[in-house]
Design a protein around this motif. Structure first.
Motif, short mmCIF file in Angstrom:
data_model
loop_
_atom_site.label_atom_id
_atom_site.label_comp_id
_atom_site.label_asym_id
_atom_site.label_seq_id
_atom_site.Cartn_x
_atom_site.Cartn_y
_atom_site.Cartn_z
N SER A 105 0.86 -1.18 0.00
CA SER A 105 0.00 0.00 0.00
C SER A 105 0.90 1.23 0.00
O SER A 105 1.69 1.41 0.92
CB SER A 105 -0.89 0.04 1.24
N ILE A 106 0.75 2.05 -1.05
CA ILE A 106 1.53 3.27 -1.14
C ILE A 106 0.62 4.39 -1.64
O ILE A 106 -0.05 4.23 -2.68
CB ILE A 106 2.74 3.11 -2.10
N ASN A 107 0.57 5.48 -0.92
CA ASN A 107 -0.22 6.66 -1.32
C ASN A 107 -1.67 6.30 -1.66
O ASN A 107 -2.23 6.80 -2.62
CB ASN A 107 0.44 7.37 -2.49
N GLY A 108 -2.27 5.41 -0.88
CA GLY A 108 -3.67 5.05 -1.06
C GLY A 108 -3.95 4.04 -2.17
O GLY A 108 -5.10 3.70 -2.41
N GLU A 109 -2.92 3.57 -2.84
CA GLU A 109 -3.09 2.54 -3.87
C GLU A 109 -2.58 1.22 -3.30
O GLU A 109 -1.60 1.19 -2.55
CB GLU A 109 -2.29 2.92 -5.12
N HIS A 110 -3.26 0.12 -3.63
CA HIS A 110 -2.97 -1.17 -3.01
C HIS A 110 -2.76 -2.24 -4.08
O HIS A 110 -3.41 -2.23 -5.13
CB HIS A 110 -4.13 -1.59 -2.10
N GLY A 148 0.98 3.81 -6.37
CA GLY A 148 0.88 5.14 -5.80
C GLY A 148 1.93 6.09 -6.34
O GLY A 148 2.37 7.00 -5.64
N GLY A 149 2.37 5.84 -7.59
CA GLY A 149 3.37 6.70 -8.21
C GLY A 149 4.81 6.40 -7.79
O GLY A 149 5.72 7.12 -8.19
N VAL A 150 5.01 5.34 -7.00
CA VAL A 150 6.34 5.01 -6.50
C VAL A 150 6.81 3.69 -7.12
O VAL A 150 6.19 2.65 -6.91
CB VAL A 150 6.33 4.90 -4.96
#
Length: 79
Positions: free
Chosen positions: A47-52, A71-73
């Motif tokens: 989970s990164i920046n609200g994306e899973h 999440g763009g990462v």
């Protein structure tokens, strides 16, 4: 040291360099549509920046590396 094995007879029998491709940006589908998974299957969860994302361990065991962007990462999972 004396041996019975002649060193010139030893050859590498494994996977060559880059012989197992990494999994890059795998397809994404909603969990409800992942019918190939059993409830007992284990996954790597990210989970990164609200994306899973969830990556089945049995898939990671085949590729050994997963490259993705969440999440763009950009990140890498190794197994």
């Amino acid at each position: 040291m004396k041996t019975r094995i002649r060193l010139e007879e030893i050859v590498w029998g494994g996977v060559p360099k880059d012989g197992i491709p990494d999994l890059r940006h795998p397809a994404v589908l909603p969990a409800a549509k992942a019918s190939y998974l059993d409830p007992s299957d284990r996954v790597f969860g990210v989970s990164i920046n609200g994306e899973h994302r969830a990556y089945p361990i049995r898939q990671a065991a085949f590729n050994h590396m997963i490259n993705d962007i969440v999440g763009g990462v950009p990140y890498l999972i190794t197994y």
